[in-house]
Write a protein that holds these residues in place. Structure first.
Motif, mmCIF file in Angstrom:
data_model
loop_
_atom_site.group_PDB
_atom_site.id
_atom_site.type_symbol
_atom_site.label_atom_id
_atom_site.label_comp_id
_atom_site.label_asym_id
_atom_site.label_seq_id
_atom_site.Cartn_x
_atom_site.Cartn_y
_atom_site.Cartn_z
ATOM 1 N N VAL A 244 7.883 6.490 -5.788
ATOM 2 C CA VAL A 244 8.306 5.429 -4.879
ATOM 3 C C VAL A 244 7.686 5.640 -3.498
ATOM 4 N N ALA A 245 7.609 6.889 -3.062
ATOM 5 C CA ALA A 245 6.970 7.197 -1.787
ATOM 6 C C ALA A 245 5.494 6.819 -1.817
ATOM 7 N N ASN A 246 4.826 7.099 -2.930
ATOM 8 C CA ASN A 246 3.407 6.740 -3.061
ATOM 9 C C ASN A 246 3.210 5.233 -3.022
ATOM 10 N N LEU A 247 4.150 4.499 -3.610
ATOM 11 C CA LEU A 247 4.049 3.042 -3.574
ATOM 12 C C LEU A 247 4.204 2.535 -2.145
ATOM 13 N N GLN A 248 5.184 3.072 -1.401
ATOM 14 C CA GLN A 248 5.334 2.658 -0.009
ATOM 15 C C GLN A 248 4.067 2.941 0.786
ATOM 16 N N GLU A 249 3.466 4.104 0.579
ATOM 17 C CA GLU A 249 2.255 4.459 1.309
ATOM 18 C C GLU A 249 1.090 3.557 0.924
ATOM 19 N N ALA A 250 0.989 3.218 -0.377
ATOM 20 C CA ALA A 250 -0.073 2.318 -0.821
ATOM 21 C C ALA A 250 0.101 0.929 -0.207
ATOM 22 N N LEU A 251 1.340 0.459 -0.105
ATOM 23 C CA LEU A 251 1.592 -0.855 0.489
ATOM 24 C C LEU A 251 1.258 -0.846 1.973
ATOM 25 N N TRP A 252 1.619 0.225 2.682
ATOM 26 C CA TRP A 252 1.216 0.339 4.081
ATOM 27 C C TRP A 252 -0.305 0.302 4.210
ATOM 28 N N PHE A 253 -0.975 1.004 3.315
ATOM 29 C CA PHE A 253 -2.445 1.029 3.333
ATOM 30 C C PHE A 253 -3.013 -0.365 3.114
ATOM 31 N N LEU A 254 -2.489 -1.083 2.129
ATOM 32 C CA LEU A 254 -2.978 -2.431 1.831
ATOM 33 C C LEU A 254 -2.698 -3.398 2.970
ATOM 34 N N GLU A 255 -1.654 -3.115 3.739
ATOM 35 C CA GLU A 255 -1.337 -3.941 4.896
ATOM 36 C C GLU A 255 -2.038 -3.472 6.170
ATOM 37 N N GLY A 256 -2.868 -2.434 6.066
ATOM 38 C CA GLY A 256 -3.614 -1.948 7.220
ATOM 39 C C GLY A 256 -2.761 -1.186 8.205
ATOM 40 N N GLU A 257 -1.672 -0.575 7.725
ATOM 41 C CA GLU A 257 -0.729 0.126 8.593
ATOM 42 C C GLU A 257 -0.927 1.635 8.537
ATOM 43 N N HIS A 258 -0.784 2.290 9.674
ATOM 44 C CA HIS A 258 -0.729 3.745 9.756
ATOM 45 C C HIS A 258 -1.933 4.407 9.068
ATOM 46 N N LEU A 259 -3.113 3.852 9.281
ATOM 47 C CA LEU A 259 -4.299 4.344 8.586
ATOM 48 C C LEU A 259 -4.697 5.742 9.038
ATOM 49 N N SER B 237 -3.011 8.238 9.172
ATOM 50 C CA SER B 237 -2.310 9.254 8.390
ATOM 51 C C SER B 237 -3.091 9.659 7.156
ATOM 52 N N GLY B 238 -4.132 8.914 6.826
ATOM 53 C CA GLY B 238 -4.877 9.189 5.611
ATOM 54 C C GLY B 238 -4.316 8.519 4.384
ATOM 55 N N TYR B 239 -3.338 7.624 4.551
ATOM 56 C CA TYR B 239 -2.797 6.890 3.418
ATOM 57 C C TYR B 239 -3.917 6.113 2.723
ATOM 58 N N GLY B 240 -3.795 5.994 1.431
ATOM 59 C CA GLY B 240 -4.733 5.194 0.662
ATOM 60 C C GLY B 240 -4.013 4.572 -0.510
ATOM 61 N N ALA B 241 -4.771 4.038 -1.457
ATOM 62 C CA ALA B 241 -4.167 3.429 -2.635
ATOM 63 C C ALA B 241 -3.554 4.476 -3.551
ATOM 64 N N GLY B 242 -4.017 5.723 -3.433
ATOM 65 C CA GLY B 242 -3.426 6.825 -4.183
ATOM 66 C C GLY B 242 -3.379 6.603 -5.676
ATOM 67 N N MET B 243 -2.199 6.788 -6.266
ATOM 68 C CA MET B 243 -2.036 6.696 -7.710
ATOM 69 C C MET B 243 -2.208 5.275 -8.243
ATOM 70 N N PHE B 244 -2.347 4.299 -7.354
ATOM 71 C CA PHE B 244 -2.530 2.901 -7.775
ATOM 72 C C PHE B 244 -3.982 2.447 -7.661
ATOM 73 N N THR B 245 -4.884 3.375 -7.373
ATOM 74 C CA THR B 245 -6.299 3.041 -7.191
ATOM 75 C C THR B 245 -6.880 2.385 -8.437
ATOM 76 N N LYS B 246 -6.684 2.999 -9.592
ATOM 77 C CA LYS B 246 -7.247 2.461 -10.835
ATOM 78 C C LYS B 246 -6.695 1.076 -11.148
ATOM 79 N N LEU B 247 -5.407 0.893 -10.917
ATOM 80 C CA LEU B 247 -4.782 -0.400 -11.211
ATOM 81 C C LEU B 247 -5.351 -1.487 -10.308
#
Length: 265
Positions: free
Chosen positions: A154-169, A171-181
């Motif tokens: 759930v934490a990874n999903l929140q971070e991926a959503l922040w990344f997709l919204e261009g937030e808090h970049l 921090s190094g957030y990225g798509a993470g475990m959702f990259t392939k999807l």
């Protein structure tokens, strides 16, 4: 407010500046979910749970659009049926257990501007799958995993959503475990971040609303200066017939009509 690439002509750009709906007559309570991103309440780092106040049916009615996986896990102090949601902005805050006025729109608002920032198609795609209880199956289809009862997932999903919204970049957030999807649906993660629309492999030209996802803007009208949350309003996910061949044929037909118009002009 984040800056992201916006494509399209003026008419399409105006879609991203639709007026927010008026303030609702009732209020909504934002509480912490059992499974969530860990962090202090001051930075809004939670995938929490919305719950209706005793006088409101909005949260319960909205929860009817969600799969049970995305309505369970409400933390202590939550009363009534709610739905799980995630923050869109990093630097806007909420108080867990707080009760807020709200509006619904197609964008995040910072509180200092009325123009806002449209929800990225990738955000709509991931959160729509989450709300429908299909994110675990979608991840499995690309050889990854997701659990609705895992704090880290759930934490990874929140971070991926922040990344997709261009937030808090920073921090190094990225798509993470959702990259392939995301790559399987938008061919590249960068394509999923464009706003207000993107080209999807299975759904064609899409906005977040094509996945049934909108923004729940908390606070007082007209600027809604509290946290922006995601909300699934049902529907969406209409696949392109014949793997996209129909769209190709329509495009060819339109090109042929244009040639005929020039020929007989």
């Amino acid at each position: 407010m984040k800056l992201k690439t916006t494509h399209g002509n003026l008419a399409l750009a105006l879609i991203g500046t639709l007026l927010i709906s008026g303030a609702q007559a009732d209020t909504i309570k934002l509480s912490l979910g059992t499974y969530r991103n860990s962090g202090s309440s001051g930075n809004g780092a939670y995938g929490g749970a919305f719950s209706a106040t005793s006088a409101s049916t909005f949260a319960a009615n909205t929860a009817a659009n969600y799969a049970s996986e995305a309505t369970k896990g409400s933390g202590p102090g939550v009363t009534g049926l709610g739905f799980l949601t995630f923050c869109m902005e990093y630097n806007e805050h909420f108080s867990p257990g707080g009760i807020y006025n709200y509006g619904i729109s197609d964008k995040a608002l910072l509180g200092s501007t009325l123009t806002g920032d449209p929800i990225s198609p990738g955000t709509g795609f991931l959160y729509g799958l989450f709300a429908r209880g299909l994110l675990d199956d979608a991840q499995a289809a690309v050889g990854e995993a997701f659990s609705y009862t895992s704090n880290s997932n759930v934490a990874n999903l929140q971070e991926a959503l922040w990344f997709l919204e261009g937030e808090h970049l920073s921090s190094g957030y990225g798509a993470g475990m959702f990259t392939k999807l995301l790559e399987s649906e938008f061919t590249a993660v960068a394509n999923a971040k464009t706003d207000p629309f993107a080209m999807s492999v299975h759904y064609g030209l899409v906005y977040a609303s094509d996945f049934g996802v909108s923004a729940l803007n908390l606070g007082d009208a007209p600027r809604y200066g509290r946290q922006d949350q995601l909300i699934y309003q049902g529907g969406g996910f209409q696949r392109i017939p014949d793997g996209g061949s129909t769209i190709m044929l329509v495009g060819m037909a339109m090109s042929g009509m244009a040639l005929l118009r020039r020929k007989f002009a």
